[in-house]
Design a protein around this motif. Structure first.
Motif, PDB file in Angstrom:
ATOM      1  N   THR A  87      30.375  72.718 -23.669  1.00 53.56           N
ATOM      2  CA  THR A  87      31.575  73.038 -24.449  1.00 53.56           C
ATOM      3  C   THR A  87      32.609  73.765 -23.596  1.00 53.56           C
ATOM      4  O   THR A  87      33.788  73.400 -23.576  1.00 53.56           O
ATOM      5  N   VAL A  88      32.130  74.786 -22.892  1.00 52.12           N
ATOM      6  CA  VAL A  88      33.063  75.596 -22.100  1.00 52.12           C
ATOM      7  C   VAL A  88      33.667  74.750 -20.971  1.00 52.12           C
ATOM      8  O   VAL A  88      34.876  74.790 -20.713  1.00 52.12           O
ATOM      9  N   THR A  89      32.816  73.939 -20.338  1.00 45.63           N
ATOM     10  CA  THR A  89      33.328  73.117 -19.236  1.00 45.63           C
ATOM     11  C   THR A  89      34.382  72.136 -19.737  1.00 45.63           C
ATOM     12  O   THR A  89      35.453  71.994 -19.135  1.00 45.63           O
ATOM     13  N   LEU A  90      34.067  71.449 -20.849  1.00 48.17           N
ATOM     14  CA  LEU A  90      35.035  70.470 -21.351  1.00 48.17           C
ATOM     15  C   LEU A  90      36.345  71.155 -21.756  1.00 48.17           C
ATOM     16  O   LEU A  90      37.434  70.677 -21.432  1.00 48.17           O
ATOM     17  N   HIS A 109      37.433  75.623 -28.174  1.00 43.18           N
ATOM     18  CA  HIS A 109      38.667  74.810 -28.078  1.00 43.18           C
ATOM     19  C   HIS A 109      39.866  75.581 -28.627  1.00 43.18           C
ATOM     20  O   HIS A 109      40.948  75.548 -28.052  1.00 43.18           O
ATOM     21  N   ASN A 110      39.658  76.274 -29.757  1.00 41.63           N
ATOM     22  CA  ASN A 110      40.767  77.054 -30.330  1.00 41.63           C
ATOM     23  C   ASN A 110      41.196  78.150 -29.374  1.00 41.63           C
ATOM     24  O   ASN A 110      42.387  78.420 -29.196  1.00 41.63           O
ATOM     25  N   LEU A 111      40.187  78.793 -28.758  1.00 42.66           N
ATOM     26  CA  LEU A 111      40.493  79.882 -27.825  1.00 42.66           C
ATOM     27  C   LEU A 111      41.286  79.340 -26.636  1.00 42.66           C
ATOM     28  O   LEU A 111      42.296  79.917 -26.233  1.00 42.66           O
ATOM     29  N   ALA A 158      40.595  66.079 -26.292  1.00 39.84           N
ATOM     30  CA  ALA A 158      39.910  67.031 -27.177  1.00 39.84           C
ATOM     31  C   ALA A 158      38.953  66.279 -28.113  1.00 39.84           C
ATOM     32  O   ALA A 158      37.836  66.728 -28.370  1.00 39.84           O
ATOM     33  N   THR A 159      39.384  65.103 -28.591  1.00 37.53           N
ATOM     34  CA  THR A 159      38.528  64.314 -29.501  1.00 37.53           C
ATOM     35  C   THR A 159      37.267  63.846 -28.773  1.00 37.53           C
ATOM     36  O   THR A 159      36.152  63.950 -29.286  1.00 37.53           O
ATOM     37  N   TRP A 160      37.452  63.329 -27.546  1.00 40.84           N
ATOM     38  CA  TRP A 160      36.283  62.873 -26.764  1.00 40.84           C
ATOM     39  C   TRP A 160      35.348  64.027 -26.459  1.00 40.84           C
ATOM     40  O   TRP A 160      34.128  63.900 -26.513  1.00 40.84           O
ATOM     41  N   SER A 161      35.925  65.177 -26.164  1.00 41.45           N
ATOM     42  CA  SER A 161      35.096  66.347 -25.857  1.00 41.45           C
ATOM     43  C   SER A 161      34.247  66.710 -27.072  1.00 41.45           C
ATOM     44  O   SER A 161      33.047  66.953 -26.958  1.00 41.45           O
ATOM     45  N   VAL A 214      40.340  69.882 -21.185  1.00 39.99           N
ATOM     46  CA  VAL A 214      41.412  69.980 -22.187  1.00 39.99           C
ATOM     47  C   VAL A 214      42.511  70.968 -21.763  1.00 39.99           C
ATOM     48  O   VAL A 214      43.699  70.694 -21.922  1.00 39.99           O
ATOM     49  N   ALA A 215      42.108  72.110 -21.190  1.00 34.52           N
ATOM     50  CA  ALA A 215      43.111  73.145 -20.891  1.00 34.52           C
ATOM     51  C   ALA A 215      44.229  72.674 -19.951  1.00 34.52           C
ATOM     52  O   ALA A 215      45.403  72.908 -20.229  1.00 34.52           O
ATOM     53  N   PRO A 216      43.888  72.019 -18.821  1.00 37.81           N
ATOM     54  CA  PRO A 216      44.995  71.599 -17.946  1.00 37.81           C
ATOM     55  C   PRO A 216      45.957  70.651 -18.660  1.00 37.81           C
ATOM     56  O   PRO A 216      47.180  70.737 -18.489  1.00 37.81           O
TER      57      PRO A 216
END
Ligand SMILES: Nc1ncnc2c1ncn2[C@@H]1O[C@H](COP(=O)(O)OP(=O)(O)OP(=O)(O)O)[C@@H](O)[C@H]1O
Length: 605
Positions: free
Chosen positions: A186-189, A311-313, A253-256, A194-196
């Protein structure tokens, strides 16, 4: 947790440090919320233990009824305690978040207002507004996610796994490996995938804010050129880029999320299969299986949410990072420590060997500029466009710092005194005065908050503004529209002059309007300006010959140098002089116009 790029990890660290600093300021509240939510979560960890005991007691028959009742009462009691503590935590987070959001928006505004003119010249106001408001709302998400979601999730994760390991090491190990794998994925994805993408989406979102405010702010120009369709197209191009970026972010985000759900399915199947296998081997009772499965379902709920919380964070961090960056910027032109207020006695101005260049300009605009303006002198600045007249007064106001040399007022270096006090000693009437969308009375009183209605009206009379204000349906209570758009150029000028009268500062800067006003307004403004200059050191960026003629002294600027310095008559007498050439050329042009419009004044500068 680490972001893929250096910038990403910096952003996360900066945003979290920023948030923790705000919690620390209200630590009793933050600690109380943390304690309530941790205790509420611990109660949940023990429920499966009693569920297992209940099943074993039931399986043993009615003789174990007291044990079953005890397990039941414990489950009910723990549930009730959880409800109360959870409510306390959620109830406490409301004021904490609202206080912090208020602090954040106030502090951001405080800083941005004090950033240098250079910074403002290079930034879209609309983009800055987006950064601040988006960051403020992101803080709401961050508080909820960390305090009310992630913290309990981590407590449940660690607590259930530890308890399970004590009770049943093999199952504890299976659960721990599954939970860790899920957390890592989760954290890696979230942070590397997603973040970049979200950071790029945000940059386009900020750009949309900038374009909207820039274009809406210049609506008069757009209308004047009938360019609405052109501006629609310009925005549409940016919106398209934004849409593509956001679609990419949301798709990732959906794929993650689907990848995380797939892993959860693997963990659940493995845990259930292991429990069944142990039962088949005769190494687990139905109560044991119930305990493991209940524990897993509690954990499953939290794990599933952890993905969403991370993801929200990550989204909130992206939303906040641009605002946090604003807090990291230096003011550009800052007050020295313990800078004293400037006390002006006469208002003598001196440029002592001043060298200055804008930002990255290679060549300086001023190189070793020396000039002294004695207190009470009225000086006209003339010269071609771009010769440095406006910059000269900006340096006096210390909107920019000189690269070398000193700007002095009554012998005080402007860098040594408090900026607010310096600018209070300098009244300015700009070429295109900007008013606030407030009443006329408030706009005039801006120079001196708390001025009485009588003082406001007196200033307006001196500025020849009272009559037109009185004719408005709501008089001094009239709202002037954004930036003063509901007034004419001449009216705005007179309101600005009234402001300067009320400021009653010893040094005055007048930037004459170049826009052609009707001769009546022009005469009214000239007369008001004459009145305003009396008894003050006045620096006038002059565009009209009538103004220049009346000055004690004229400084002729060209390419950042003062080519000529003297009275009108003296400079005019200089054969081949720059001022004389300017005067002749423009008098010629104006004379032709004057033949048609007899009362029009020729223009200089
Ligand atoms: N914020 C800025 N950043 C970079 N360069 C600037 C900035 N403001 C002005 N300049 C440049 O500095 C030079 C002097 O500008 P300034 O506004 O002082 O001229 P001016 O004599 O007042 O002109 P005008 O009569 O047209 O108002 C110009 O070449 C201008 O392009």
């Amino acid at each position: 947790m680490s972001f893929s790029s250096k910038r990403g990890s910096d952003a996360l660290r900066d945003v979290l440090a920023f948030t923790f600093r705000h919690w620390a300021r209200r630590w009793p509240m933050a600690a109380g919320i943390g304690a309530a939510i941790v205790l509420a979560t611990l109660t949940e960890i023990f429920v499966p233990l009693y569920a297992g005991r209940l099943i074993d007691a039931l399986a043993a028959g009615k003789s174990e009824a007291p044990a079953a009742l005890e397990a039941f009462l414990m489950m009910a009691g723990l549930g009730l305690v959880m409800v109360v503590l959870r409510h306390l935590a959620w109830w406490g987070v409301v004021p904490l978040t609202l206080h912090i959001m208020s602090d954040v928006v106030r502090e951001a505004f405080h800083r941005v207002q004090r950033f240098s003119s250079d910074w403002h010249a290079n930034s879209f106001a609309g983009s800055t507004v987006r950064k601040i408001t988006r960051g403020m709302w992101a803080l709401d998400v961050i508080n909820d996610v960390i305090l009310l979601s992630l913290l309990p999730s981590v407590v449940v994760l660690v607590g259930t796994v530890l308890l399970l390991m004590l009770h049943w090491p093999l199952m504890g190990l299976v659960m721990a490996v599954g939970a860790l794998a899920y957390g890592a994925l989760t954290v890696t994805l979230a942070t590397r995938v997603v973040a970049p993408a979200a950071r790029l989406s945000n940059a386009w979102d900020t750009r949309i804010g900038g374009i909207l405010s820039d274009t809406l702010g210049a609506n008069q120009v757009v209308k004047a050129f009938g360019a609405e369709a052109r501006e629609d197209a310009r925005l549409a191009a940016v919106v398209t880029r934004w849409r593509l970026r956001v679609r990419r972010t949301w798709t990732l985000a959906t794929w993650s999320a689907s990848g995380e759900f797939a892993l959860l399915w693997v963990v659940r199947t493995t845990v259930t299969a292991t429990a069944l296998w142990l039962w088949w081997q005769g190494r687990a009772t139905p109560g044991d299986v119930t305990y493991v499965l209940t524990t897993y379902f509690v954990l499953h709920g939290y794990l599933r949410e952890i993905g969403q919380h991370v993801h929200n964070l990550q989204r909130a961090v992206n939303d906040m990072e641009e605002m946090v960056d604003l807090h990291g910027l230096t003011a550009g032109v800052a007050d020295r420590d313990a800078a004293a207020p400037l006390a002006v006695r006469g208002g003598e101005v001196r440029f002592d060997h001043v060298t200055f260049h804008y930002g990255r300009h290679a060549a300086p605009l001023f190189a070793g500029l020396d000039v002294r303006i004695p207190a009470g002198q009225r000086v006209g600045l003339v010269g071609p466009s771009g010769s440095g007249k406006t910059t000269f007064v900006k340096l006096l106001q210390r909107l920019y710092d000189v690269s070398d040399g000193r700007v002095l007022i009554d012998g005080h270096d402007v860098r040594e005194v408090a900026q607010a006090s310096l600018r209070q000693q300098i009244a300015i009437v700009q070429q295109e005065p900007i008013l606030f969308h407030r009443t006329l009375a408030e706009n005039i009183a801006y120079a001196r908050p708390g001025a009485s209605q009588g003082e406001i009206e007196r200033a307006a009379r001196l500025a020849n503004a009272h009559d037109f204000i009185e004719r408005l349906p709501k008089g001094y209570r009239t709202l002037v529209g954004e930036r003063g758009v509901k007034l004419s150029g001449g009216e705005r000028q007179r309101v600005a002059i009234a402001r300067a009268f009320l400021a009653d500062a010893p040094i005055l800067i007048l930037d004459e309007a170049t826009s052609s006003l009707d001769s009546e307004s022009e005469a009214a403004i000239q007369q008001a300006m004459e009145r305003l200059m009396q008894g003050r050191t006045a620096i006038v960026i002059a565009h009209r010959l009538s103004t220049v003629r009346a000055m004690d002294r004229i400084l002729v600027f060209e390419h950042g140098r003062i080519l000529e310095d003297g009275r009108h008559e003296t400079l005019l007498a200089k054969a081949g002089g720059r001022y004389r050439r300017l005067f002749e050329r423009q008098s010629d042009g104006m004379a032709q116009i004057a033949a048609v419009e007899d009362d029009e004044e020729p223009v200089v500068g």
